[in-house]
Design a protein around this motif. Structure first.
Motif, PDB file in Angstrom:
ATOM      1  N   PHE A 151       7.537  33.020  17.687  1.00  0.00           N
ATOM      2  CA  PHE A 151       8.617  33.068  16.432  1.00  0.00           C
ATOM      3  C   PHE A 151       8.096  33.787  15.554  1.00  0.00           C
ATOM      4  O   PHE A 151       8.429  34.521  14.406  1.00  0.00           O
ATOM      5  CB  PHE A 151       9.208  31.163  16.242  1.00  0.00           C
TER       6      PHE A 151
ATOM      7  N   SER B 151      10.231  39.393  15.784  1.00  0.00           N
ATOM      8  CA  SER B 151      11.283  38.178  15.411  1.00  0.00           C
ATOM      9  C   SER B 151      11.291  38.027  14.029  1.00  0.00           C
ATOM     10  O   SER B 151      12.287  37.997  13.318  1.00  0.00           O
ATOM     11  CB  SER B 151      10.177  36.773  16.075  1.00  0.00           C
TER      12      SER B 151
ATOM     13  N   LEU C  34      15.404  38.072  12.411  1.00  0.00           N
ATOM     14  CA  LEU C  34      16.381  37.210  11.645  1.00  0.00           C
ATOM     15  C   LEU C  34      16.801  37.591  10.407  1.00  0.00           C
ATOM     16  O   LEU C  34      17.365  36.671   9.894  1.00  0.00           O
ATOM     17  CB  LEU C  34      15.046  35.960  11.307  1.00  0.00           C
TER      18      LEU C  34
ATOM     19  N   THR D  19      20.215  30.729   9.835  1.00  0.00           N
ATOM     20  CA  THR D  19      19.625  31.045  10.593  1.00  0.00           C
ATOM     21  C   THR D  19      18.150  31.106  11.684  1.00  0.00           C
ATOM     22  O   THR D  19      18.052  31.035  12.312  1.00  0.00           O
ATOM     23  CB  THR D  19      18.903  32.115   9.684  1.00  0.00           C
TER      24      THR D  19
ATOM     25  N   THR E 138      19.314  27.656  13.723  1.00  0.00           N
ATOM     26  CA  THR E 138      19.918  28.153  14.828  1.00  0.00           C
ATOM     27  C   THR E 138      19.079  28.610  15.928  1.00  0.00           C
ATOM     28  O   THR E 138      19.339  28.678  17.299  1.00  0.00           O
ATOM     29  CB  THR E 138      21.517  28.596  14.890  1.00  0.00           C
ATOM     30  N   THR E 139      18.024  29.704  15.385  1.00  0.00           N
ATOM     31  CA  THR E 139      16.953  30.771  15.941  1.00  0.00           C
ATOM     32  C   THR E 139      16.345  29.244  16.814  1.00  0.00           C
ATOM     33  O   THR E 139      16.150  29.104  17.951  1.00  0.00           O
ATOM     34  CB  THR E 139      16.299  31.153  14.974  1.00  0.00           C
ATOM     35  N   PHE E 140      15.913  28.394  15.833  1.00  0.00           N
ATOM     36  CA  PHE E 140      14.944  27.493  16.098  1.00  0.00           C
ATOM     37  C   PHE E 140      15.448  26.830  17.410  1.00  0.00           C
ATOM     38  O   PHE E 140      14.979  26.233  18.291  1.00  0.00           O
ATOM     39  CB  PHE E 140      14.148  26.104  15.217  1.00  0.00           C
TER      40      PHE E 140
ATOM     41  N   ILE F  21      17.975  28.035  19.571  1.00  0.00           N
ATOM     42  CA  ILE F  21      18.029  27.944  20.619  1.00  0.00           C
ATOM     43  C   ILE F  21      16.569  28.448  21.442  1.00  0.00           C
ATOM     44  O   ILE F  21      16.113  28.327  22.023  1.00  0.00           O
ATOM     45  CB  ILE F  21      18.350  29.973  20.017  1.00  0.00           C
ATOM     46  N   GLY F  22      15.561  28.758  20.719  1.00  0.00           N
ATOM     47  CA  GLY F  22      14.469  28.634  20.747  1.00  0.00           C
ATOM     48  C   GLY F  22      13.748  26.939  21.593  1.00  0.00           C
ATOM     49  O   GLY F  22      13.118  27.897  22.565  1.00  0.00           O
TER      50      GLY F  22
ATOM     51  N   ALA G  59      13.701  36.391  20.235  1.00  0.00           N
ATOM     52  CA  ALA G  59      12.261  35.950  18.750  1.00  0.00           C
ATOM     53  C   ALA G  59      12.048  34.351  19.014  1.00  0.00           C
ATOM     54  O   ALA G  59      10.671  34.700  18.492  1.00  0.00           O
ATOM     55  CB  ALA G  59      13.644  36.024  17.512  1.00  0.00           C
ATOM     56  N   THR G  60      12.802  34.003  19.969  1.00  0.00           N
ATOM     57  CA  THR G  60      12.043  32.870  20.799  1.00  0.00           C
ATOM     58  C   THR G  60      11.492  32.908  21.827  1.00  0.00           C
ATOM     59  O   THR G  60      10.763  31.902  22.169  1.00  0.00           O
ATOM     60  CB  THR G  60      13.471  31.734  19.996  1.00  0.00           C
ATOM     61  N   HIS G  61      11.442  33.753  23.005  1.00  0.00           N
ATOM     62  CA  HIS G  61      11.491  34.299  24.216  1.00  0.00           C
ATOM     63  C   HIS G  61      10.205  35.301  24.468  1.00  0.00           C
ATOM     64  O   HIS G  61      10.179  36.201  24.469  1.00  0.00           O
ATOM     65  CB  HIS G  61      12.526  33.937  24.848  1.00  0.00           C
TER      66      HIS G  61
END
Lengths: 313, 399
Positions: A26, A31, A35, A272, A275-277, A279-280, B266-268
């Motif tokens: 992240f 990354s 973002l 942002t 939502t990314t967190f 998805i992660g 970004a998270t993988h």
């Protein structure tokens, strides 16, 4: 007032650190740039939403303007019109539509919710009629590079879209705080009647604000054309709720008169990141929306204790 | 009457071709699903499958995720005498797929009119995805004396009363690409499950049966989304060394695919070897990889976008896509309708077909140099058809 500004700004680094600890990768440079690029689209589209909300209104036509700008950019550039001219034309058309919505809201004394909703239908309908459903055309390579997370702006290690967003943020905050338009905006949003009595040209302020809103939506639509490489009249759809959410999460009161784009800037980053967190962590889009809803309620509970400016004076 | 003559000539030509080609298995398949465990039918579903000739049953695997199969509702129908009135009950016309379908249908009817087989130009309605509007438009078309109505319903149940009424009045209603549950309709489309299984199988093979894969899904809640998603999971479940690391909601919209793929990447940080795309997402996903500084994974195409072909050509990477363009889709529906007008009887109510496949061997027949990564067109099959007339024969008994 200043306390609630701190809430959003404090949460941005906190959530970032939490994400970095919990999700490998992240915090890596690609990354972070990705973002920021994604946040830039939302951030630019949210400028108009913030300003119209400050005015005591709302702009539901942002997604339609984004779609309009997206389709027209691809089509006109594809037809051989030089790109700078395309940008000017698209922004001019959009601002004219925005100004009309602003004026109609005042002249008809109708809530902008209705006026901009009606405008959305007319815009999207007109796009379909004009294009006959054909999304033909093309975009210049440098527009695609400008919104690519791998891009750079000269010596700055960010792609141009991020630089544009940061620059617009400074500009908008400066206008809000230092210009006559900014003062008119807050005065009208706080209490329209007293603003009128203080000889603020209210209708003009509404026209200008909605024109700026449409102009920013148009910029987002043009940039999105570079992002997806093609035209799509519905490309703006996610930006209806997201722009309102960015405004609310940032802490600008939906009743108007109090807040700032500086807050929405933080709200955009926060949404942002969140939502990314999620998805992660492997959560689906449904869960992401639920969590976003929770965040809004949480923050509204924190912000909502302040009364409207009108009753504070 | 000239149309009878033409039909006879057509039947004769078809017969010639059929004898010239050894069998209907001429439908060459690039990716085989042999040895792969797929969804199993219940006893009831298996019974419905038995309405079909054995040669077609493999193409119906998983059909229950998207459609129902019944007996031919027009079994006792006497086709009207030509020339016929052709109509189109469309639900949306705002994208290039629908536009291609409309243009093709118009051209087919214009051709029929020239031959004296159609009484007038195509009559078109468009409901802009409002199912109630579409229903009243359907009722109007029946009242106006249409003999054949092709429809793309925006709901699997919302048109049922109108379809029943049309059926009772002897009007032929054929749905294209979105089967309805009403027993009175003829449904023509492709088997979402079967086709998605093929695309997933290709991705699995392309990465050598091992590695990290993620899925790009369609619009949540729709039957095609669920069927394609289930197919991908079922196929990948056959490969113990393939690890499904996540799913991205792409909604068949390139900008959404790109946004969500960037967030996913970004998270993988782990290496991603393959991506199973359920439609219109491949190029955007590749761009997201490229712009995040990551190596390009293997990604299938689904609809057969020109941009997909342009991208794989430009990057010189492996190609596999099915082709689901609008022109070929509506032509298949038109083919079924005109066969029925000529007395052929479909064996079941829902005709599900495979899709043509674009592979390294045949890609040059599909690709044209004017295609770019920004093209919004769909590559049409070289002969314009989804399946050959001989393959389509299997769905009919001659009247």
């Amino acid at each position: 007032m200043s306390k609630s500004v701190l809430v959003a700004y404090a949460m941005v680094p906190l959530l970032f650190i939490l994400s970095m600890v919990m999700i490998p990768g992240f915090g890596s440079w690609p990354s972070i740039v990705s973002l920021l690029v994604i946040a830039s689209f939302l951030g630019i589209a949210s400028i108009g939403q913030t300003l119209t909300v400050l005015l005591g209104g709302i702009d539901l036509s942002i997604p339609a303007i984004i779609g309009l700008a997206n389709v027209l950019t691809v089509r006109w550039y594809g037809a051989g019109i030089p790109f700078p001219l395309v940008v000017l034309m698209v922004i001019a058309v959009s601002m004219a539509i925005g100004a009309t919505s602003g004026i109609l809201s005042r002249v008809l004394n109708a809530h902008p919710l209705l006026v901009t909703l009606a405008a959305s239908f007319m815009i999207l309908g007109a796009v379909l009629v004009y294009t006959e459903g054909q999304t033909i055309g093309t975009v210049p390579d440098y527009l695609m590079a400008a919104v690519s997370p791998a891009g750079r702006t000269g010596p700055i290690p960010f792609p141009p879209i991020v630089v544009v967003w940061f620059a617009l943020t400074l500009l908008v905050v400066a206008i809000e705080q230092r210009s006559l338009l900014g003062r008119y905006l807050f005065a009208t949003g706080a209490n329209e009647r007293s603003a009128r009595l203080a000889l603020v040209p209210v209708t003009l302020v509404w026209a200008a604000t909605f024109a700026v809103s449409a102009g920013c939506a148009a910029i987002a639509g043009i940039l999105l054309a570079g992002f997806s490489g093609g035209a799509d009249a519905n490309v703006g759809q996610p930006y209806l709720f997201q722009t309102v959410a960015a405004v609310v999460v940032g802490g600008t009161a939906l009743l108007g008169g109090s807040g700032s784009y500086g807050r929405t800037f933080a709200g955009t980053l926060l949404i942002t990141e969140l939502t990314t967190f999620l998805i992660g962590l492997g959560f689906s889009e449904r869960i992401q929306q639920m969590m976003l809803g929770l965040l809004i309620i949480l923050l509204v509970a924190l912000y909502g204790r302040e009364s409207h400016v009108r009753s504070q004076i | 009457m000239s149309w009878r003559l033409l039909t006879l000539a057509g039947a004769f030509a078809t017969a010639l071709v059929t004898t010239a080609l050894p069998s209907a298995a001429a439908e060459k398949s690039a990716v085989s699903l042999e040895g792969i465990e797929l969804a199993k039918p219940t006893a009831e579903q298996a019974e419905a499958l038995n309405l079909l000739p054995e040669s077609l049953q493999p193409y119906y695997v998983g059909y229950w995720l998207l459609a129902e199969i019944g007996k031919n509702p027009y079994a006792g129908w006497t086709p009207p005498e030509g020339p016929w009135k052709f109509c189109y009950n469309d639900s949306y016309q705002g994208n290039s797929w629908r536009q291609a379908a409309l243009d093709k249908y118009k051209a087919l009817v214009a051709d029929y009119k020239e031959k004296g087989l159609a009484s007038e130009d195509l009559v078109v309605t468009n409901s802009n995805n409002d199912i109630n509007v579409q229903l009243s438009q359907l009722n109007n078309l029946v009242r106006e004396g249409c003999n054949v109505i092709l429809s793309i319903p925006s709901s699997p149940t919302g048109l049922c009363s109108g379809i029943k009424d049309a059926h009772d009045k002897g009007v032929l209603v054929v749905t294209v690409e979105s089967p309805v549950t009403c027993p009175e309709a003829i449904n023509v489309g492709f088997n979402e499950y079967f086709v998605a299984a093929k695309t997933a199988k290709w991705v699995a093979d392309a990465i050598g049966g091992k590695g990290n894969v993620f899925l790009i899904n369609g619009i949540p809640g729709l039957a095609p989304t669920l069927a394609r998603h289930q197919a991908a999971l079922d196929v990948l479940g056959n490969f113990p060394d393939i690890n499904v690391v996540g799913e991205v909601e792409g909604q068949w919209t390139p900008s959404t695919v790109k946004t969500n793929t960037l967030k996913f990447l970004a998270t993988h940080p782990q290496q991603i070897d393959g991506v199973v795309d359920s439609g219109l997402g491949a190029v955007s996903a590749w761009q997201a990889f490229e712009q995040s500084g990551r190596p390009l994974p293997k990604i299938n195409g689904f609809v057969g976008e020109c941009s997909y072909l342009a991208y794989v050509k430009e990057k010189d990477i492996p190609v596999y896509s099915t082709s689901q363009g609008g022109a070929a889709a509506v032509w298949t529906g038109f083919d079924v309708a005109t066969r029925m007008l000529n007395g052929e009887k479909p064996v079941v109510s829902t005709l599900l077909m495979p899709l043509p496949e674009i592979t390294p061997e045949n890609v040059d027949d599909w690709y044209t140099p004017d295609m770019t990564v920004q093209s919004s067109c769909f590559a049409d099959p070289p002969d314009g058809r989804r399946v050959s007339p001989e393959f389509l024969d299997q769905y009919f008994t001659k009247g």
